[in-house]
Each structure stands twice: as structure tokens, then as C-alpha cells.
Design a protein around this motif. Structure first.
Motif, short mmCIF file in Angstrom:
data_model
loop_
_atom_site.label_atom_id
_atom_site.label_comp_id
_atom_site.label_asym_id
_atom_site.label_seq_id
_atom_site.Cartn_x
_atom_site.Cartn_y
_atom_site.Cartn_z
N GLN A 38 0.86 -0.62 0.01
CA GLN A 38 0.17 0.33 -0.29
C GLN A 38 0.92 1.53 -0.27
O GLN A 38 0.31 2.54 -0.75
CB GLN A 38 -0.79 0.21 1.06
CG GLN A 38 -2.02 -0.89 1.79
CD GLN A 38 -3.42 -0.64 0.27
OE1 GLN A 38 -3.21 0.40 -0.45
NE2 GLN A 38 -3.78 -1.48 -0.44
N ILE A 39 2.06 1.23 0.79
CA ILE A 39 2.66 2.80 1.43
C ILE A 39 4.22 2.78 0.41
O ILE A 39 4.99 3.64 0.22
CB ILE A 39 2.93 3.13 2.46
CG1 ILE A 39 3.44 2.31 3.56
CG2 ILE A 39 1.47 3.35 2.82
CD1 ILE A 39 3.66 2.66 5.27
N GLY A 40 4.74 1.53 0.17
CA GLY A 40 6.45 1.41 0.22
C GLY A 40 7.07 1.46 0.96
O GLY A 40 8.53 1.46 0.38
N TRP A 41 6.50 1.71 2.19
CA TRP A 41 7.42 1.21 2.90
C TRP A 41 8.10 -0.06 3.76
O TRP A 41 6.73 -0.74 3.60
CB TRP A 41 7.32 2.36 3.82
CG TRP A 41 7.38 4.06 3.72
CD1 TRP A 41 6.43 4.53 3.16
CD2 TRP A 41 8.09 4.59 4.07
NE1 TRP A 41 6.97 5.74 2.31
CE2 TRP A 41 7.67 6.01 3.65
CE3 TRP A 41 9.39 5.07 5.24
CZ2 TRP A 41 8.66 7.38 4.06
CZ3 TRP A 41 10.26 5.93 5.39
CH2 TRP A 41 10.04 6.92 4.47
N THR A 42 9.21 -0.07 4.40
CA THR A 42 9.55 -1.38 5.09
C THR A 42 9.35 -1.27 6.64
O THR A 42 9.37 -1.01 7.19
CB THR A 42 10.50 -1.97 5.49
OG1 THR A 42 11.09 -1.69 3.10
CG2 THR A 42 10.52 -3.58 5.81
#
Length: 637
Positions: free
Chosen positions: A128-132
Motif C-alpha cells: 500500500q505505501i512502499g515503506w518497510t
């Protein structure tokens, strides 16, 4: 530390050949023992089921995927998405975004709901947000130590990333040939209890295991000046078995001597280590002693610590892999298994162990793929060192407290802040809840409450039933209302001493400083009161002298002054609560160990204990045994 540079171009090509073509790789790096893959397509990585586990299996590395800067949703929008994605019952208390690494830290009361079944929710977050996402549990009891350690590591995130990349390069540089020999050098802890410290070395690598002080013996420190330990700056790694000061107190000294490498241990050991080391400096200052290092060195120690979960096989040098296993001793304590070379030799350091289950912990693990050499603690290794059954011990303790209560007296128990105090708290909580002990206040003095809060921050390291009780039944016994913190100094202690019957758990556990000295002064002259020892009292400590029959003491023995005090209260000792295995437990650990070791070095016990335990293992198990002295070196192969 030696300096090697991995062939990242070849590694990147290998990874690219094993993953789908639509997954991009912008950069690869080693951060400590972990391989990090940076990508412009983090969402596709999250959608590609099984790719990372298969790659980790192929490369035999732990792998983390992080997004390159242009592939992430802006933090403000990402935060909004996260609030929509995460259920309210997860109890999210904090969100922090770290652009340097592309990670988002999510702190939650119920991290399992953030992680999801088989990490499905984590994959959804990245899609959804591309962050880990990195998930932490919100401690159910407020802990300044846990908060301070987390905040410090956040502040040092950029520097720590550089440090980890350097460590990773040293680990994964060109692989050396299989070593021709393995050696252990004893720097302390042999034919004595305290100053645990050993060097495990190969022709390519030197690893230091533990670096502690010796209780009751100021100035007796590990033999770090030995040639095998020097130069200290060039040590490849340090491994800490657990946080007790006789194993951890002098680790910060390494950084004073130029060490700049990793310390491997469990997450709760890291936090407890920081707590105890800072208190170690505080006690030294109060007693007028010059501390061996400054508090800044404690922060350096935390900064260089790499936490490892039980059971994770971790590369710590080009020719050594480390696996930590539960030791059953205190929170986060570990039996350390070292796999040297490509099956060349395997060494197990027991650290301090408790072989059977206790109220707090599952018993120590002793099942390994291979183990030729065992370095084994022998604290209770004498022929007669048998502890009372725990149920009998609890019954005896409850009877002693009840008798004192009936006399209108107060019970003071010197207790180690870590381990013994929490065991006592569980005994008292259950006995009062079941009516086997009158309900009364239990006062926690010294660092006990803070150490207890750290225990509740890591419930997965506790005994299975206790973990379930805290995590899933919302029933935290450490938060029972009878437990009260002594936070009002001498005035509050005087009020407690003048008040109703109660129990006081107070540090230090060996009566060698701390608030326990105030309780001796306040309660020791009243025969209606009682002092009950429930833990080991080392030679040279005031606790050992009192336990041995000394009744006239000088409070100067603990650093308070020169006034002499005649102890009139009842003095009792109840065995069975030790965090160490007794003679039977030690023998059973070795006897049931799989596989059986070919040789055993018996350490961490006085001369009688190590000699008798070594002899018993030789006679009963037909393996080579030794009771080494300090400053000896053993060639294992």
C-alpha cells in the motif's frame, strides 16, 4: 576487525538471476549479518509470494527488502493509509518514518495484529505505501530503560547504518579456507565465580565471550591484557550470554580500549545490560570508587549491539556462525553455539543455566546439530549442591513470611533486580490470590520495578504459560495492586518501617550496596522482623558474611559509613529459587545434551565445585573434562 570488501556486483547479479524479471534491484548491502536489498519495486516484492524465503534459503542469509526513495508514498499520506490498514484493537501508539532506510516503525500494544498471519499484514503495508514496516511492542508497564534505548537507537540510526555496513563487509568478505585449529583462552571465571570472559579464536578470527566483574572483589577484572585478547581494537566480535554484571559489567571498557565492532546478544539482554551498567557506575560513584569507564561508553555499547533471536543462525565472522538458545537463567539469557568453519568444529558456551522450568522461564535448551566442545558453568557443582524442590521452597518461604506477619513484623528479602525479584513476585501474587499468604503490600526498592517493566516488554522470552497469560489473557501478574514502588527515598522507607507488616524486595541481592543497607539499619534491630536470603551470596560479600553467622556489621562494608550495627532480626535462607541449576541439573544438562560433547571445560564455580563437577562428568559420561585455571589456552582441534 579485519577489513574485507564483499563482491557486491557479483552478488547483485546472482540475486537478479533468481528473482522475477519485473523486480528491480537498485542496491545491495550487508548490514551486520543481514543482507539488505534496495528496490524501486517494493510493492511487487511484497506481492511476490515466496521470493524472499527462497532467496534467503539459496543465499543462506537473512534478507530485508527496503524501498528506494522514489518508490515510497509521502509520509503524511502513508500515515493516513496505515491508520486505515491497522485495526483499532492493535493499539498503535506510535508511527515513525525513517527516510534514510525507507522503514516505518510501528509501535503497538498487540504487534501480532500488525504483523498478521504469516506476515500477511506486513506485506499489505508495503504494497500500500512502499515503506518497510518494523514492529515493536508497547511495554504494558512503562519502562524508562526500554524507551531510552529505543530513542537512542533512533537518534543513532544513520551512524548505526554505517557501522552495520562496515560490520557486514567484515563478515562477508572473501571466505578464508577452513581453519587449521580452534582455541579457547580463559580470561576469567575459572575456579571462581565472576569476571566471566573467554576468547574463542581461529587463525582468522577472535571472538570475546562475556566481559564481567567479580562481585565482592574490587579490582579483580578479566585478564584483557593477555596477548590472545590483544589488540582489543582488532577483535572480530563480542558475544554476551546474559546481562548480569559478572558477565556484562566491563563490556563498555572495550570501547575505551579502541574496540569498534559488534556485540551480539538478545534484545532483552541489551536493555537489561544498559540498565545494570549505568547502575554499576552509579553505585561506584556513591561508594567513592572511580568508575572504570564513563556513561558515554555504555551508550557506545548499546549502539554497537546487534540483537539476535533464539534459534537464528547468524554469521558473525567469515568462519564462525552463532546460534543463541534459551538458557532459562534470566530474561534473554542464552546458551551460545558456535559453528566454526564448514563443519570444522562446534563449541557451546552454556553461560549460566537453569535446566528445568521455573515460574519465569522454560528450562535451558541443550539440543544442537553438532557440539564437540562444551564450556559449562559449575556454580553449584559440588557433591552436596542440591537445591530444595521448588514447591517445597515456596511452601517454606510462605510459612516464614506468614509467621513474621503473625508477629507483626516485616520481611526484607535481598534480591537481584533481574530474575530473582520477578520470580518472588510471581510466588507472592499467586499465594495471595489463592489465600495461602495474607494479602499485604510488597514494596519494590531499587531497580526492581524497572527490571520488571523490561520483563513485560518481552513476554515472548518468558515461560510459555506466562507469555500466554500476559499476551492473550490480559492478565499481567506483575501489575497486581499489592506491588508498590519505593520512590520516596529515606523518608518513605522510614514510613514503611514504622507501618504495617509487609514484604520488601530490595537490591542489592548480595547486600554489597544499594537500598538493602537502609533496610538493615531500619529493620535489623527488631527481633519481630526477618531477613530471608533466596539467592546465591558470593565470597567476600556482606550477604555471605551475614548468611554465615555474622551479626555485628559495619554499614561501611557496603559503602554507607562506619557505624556498627547489631542485627537482632531473624535471618533465614531458603534455597530452590536460584537461577542456576543445582548439581543434578548441571549433570542432567550435559547427560541429556544432544549430541554428547567430546570434551567439557568446567568453569564459573569455585575450585572445589569445578574439580568435583569435572571429575563426576568424566566418571559418569566418559568424556574428556577439565577444570581450567585462568590464563590457560586450550587447542580444541
Amino acid at each position: 576487525m579485519s577489513s574485507n570488501e564483499p563482491d557486491f556486483d557479483t552478488l547483485r547479479e546472482q540475486i537478479a538471476s533468481e528473482i522475477p524479471a519485473d523486480l528491480s534491484i537498485t542496491r545491495v548491502a550487508y548490514e551486520g549479518p543481514q543482507l539488505v536489498i534496495y528496490t524501486d519495486t517494493p510493492r511487487k516484492f511484497a506481492e511476490a509470494d515466496g521470493v524472499i524465503p527462497e532467496l534467503a534459503s539459496s543465499l543462506r542469509k537473512r534478507i530485508t527488502v527496503r524501498p528506494s526513495p522514489g518508490s515510497r508514498t509521502p509520509p503524511a499520506d502513508a500515515e493516513s493509509h496505515l491508520h486505515d490498514l491497522l485495526p483499532d484493537e492493535a493499539g498503535v501508539s506510535d508511527l515513525e518514518f525513517y527516510p534514510e532506510t525507507g522503514e516505518v516503525l510501528i509501535e503497538a500494544e498487540k504487534p501480532g495484529l500488525v504483523i498478521g498471519r504469516r506476515a500477511s499484514k506486513l506485506d499489505e503495508i508495503t504494497q500500500q505505501i512502499g515503506w518497510t514496516p518494523e514492529v515493536l511492542r508497547t511495554p504494558p508497564m512503562e519502562s524508562s530503560t526500554v524507551a531510552n534505548v529505543r530513542n537512542f537507537l533512533v537518534q543513532e540510526r544513520a551512524d548505526r547504518r554505517e557501522l552495520l555496513e562496515r560490520i557486514g563487509s567484515n563478515i562477508y568478505g572473501p571466505s578464508p579456507a577452513d581453519p587449521e585449529w580452534v582455541r579457547i583462552t580463559t580470561l576469567g571465571c575459572c575456579r571462581e565465580v565472576g569476571r566471566a570472559s573467554f576468547i574463542l579464536s581461529t587463525p582468522n578470527t577472535r571472538v570475546l565471550i562475556d566481559c564481567g566483574d567479580k562481585p565482592g572483589a574490587e579490582g579483580e577484572v578479566p585478564y584483557l591484557q593477555m596477548p590472545e585478547a590483544n589488540p582489543i581494537a582488532d577483535l572480530d566480535a563480542v558475544v554476551l550470554t546474559h546481562a548480569h554484571l559478572d558477565h556484562s559489567a566491563l563490556l563498555p571498557l572495550l570501547f575505551k580500549y579502541g574496540y569498534d565492532g559488534p556485540i551480539y546478544t538478545t534484545a532483552p539482554t541489551r536493555d537489561l545490560m544498559g540498565l545494570l551498567q549505568l547502575d554499576y557506575l552509579n553505585v561506584a560513584a556513591k561508594q567513592g570508587r572511580t568508575p572504570p569507564y564513563e556513561s558515554e561508553m555504555v551508550r557506545e555499547t548499546l549502539k554497537h549491539t546487534i540483537t539476535v533471536d533464539y534459534g537464528d543462525v547468524t554469521d558473525i565472522a567469515p568462519d564462525i556462525k552463532l546460534t543463541l538458545h534459551n538458557a532459562g537463567h534470566i530474561l534473554g539469557s542464552a546458551v551460545c553455539h558456535f559453528h566454526v568453519g564448514s563443519g570444522f568444529h562446534n563449541v557451546v558456551f552454556s553461560g549460566d543455566i537453569h535446566h528445568t522450568d521455573t515460574r519465569l522461564f522454560n528450562g535451558a535448551e541443550n539440543d544442537f546439530p553438532r557440539a564437540e566442545t562444551l564450556v559449562m558453568e559449575s556454580t553449584y557443582g559440588r557433591k552436596g549442591d542440591y537445591q530444595t524442590d521448588q514447591e517445597d521452597s515456596e511452601r517454606n518461604l510462605i510459612e516464614l513470611i506468614s509467621d513474621t506477619y503473625d508477629e507483626g513484623g516485616k520481611v526484607v528479602i535481598p534480591a537481584f533486580a533481574v530474575g530473582r525479584s520477578q520470580e518472588m513476585m510471581l510466588v507472592f501474587e499467586e499465594a495471595m490470590r489463592e489465600g495461602r499468604l495474607p494479602t499485604m503490600p510488597v514494596y519494590l526498592d531499587g531497580m526492581i520495578r524497572e527490571a520488571t517493566a523490561i520483563h513485560t516488554a518481552y513476554p515472548e522470552f518468558l515461560r510459555d504459560g506466562l507469555t500466554d497469560r500476559i499476551l492473550h489473557q490480559d492478565d499481567n501478574p506483575f501489575m497486581a495492586e499489592q506491588f508498590q514502588q519505593v520512590d520516596g527515598g529515606e523518608e518513605m522507607r522510614q514510613d514503611i518501617a514504622d507501618g504495617e507488616p509487609c514484604i520488601i524486595l530490595s537490591t542489592a541481592g548480595m547486600v554489597n550496596g544499594g537500598p538493602i543497607l537502609s533496610w538493615l539499619e531500619l529493620l535489623g534491630t527488631d527481633p519481630d522482623n526477618a531477613l530471608i536470603f533466596v539467592g546465591y551470596q558470593a565470597e567476600g560479600t556482606l550477604g555471605r558474611q551475614i548468611q554465615g553467622g555474622r551479626r555485628e556489621i559495619s554499614l561501611g562494608d557496603g559503602g554507607r559509613g562506619s557505624d556498627r550495627l547489631q542485627l537482632e532480626f531473624d535471618i533465614e535462607s531458603v534455597s530452590g529459587f536460584s537461577g542456576h541449576a543445582d548439581r543434578n541439573g548441571l549433570e542432567n544438562f550435559v547427560r541429556t545434551m544432544h549430541p554428547q560433547p567430546e570434551e567439557v571445560l568446567c568453569v564459573h564455580g569455585d575450585e572445589t565445585a569445578t574439580d568435583q563437577f569435572s571429575s563426576a562428568l568424566y566418571q559418569k559420561l566418559n568424556c574428556r573434562t577439565y577444570a581450567p585455571k585462568n590464563l590457560e589456552t586450550f587447542r580444541l582441534r
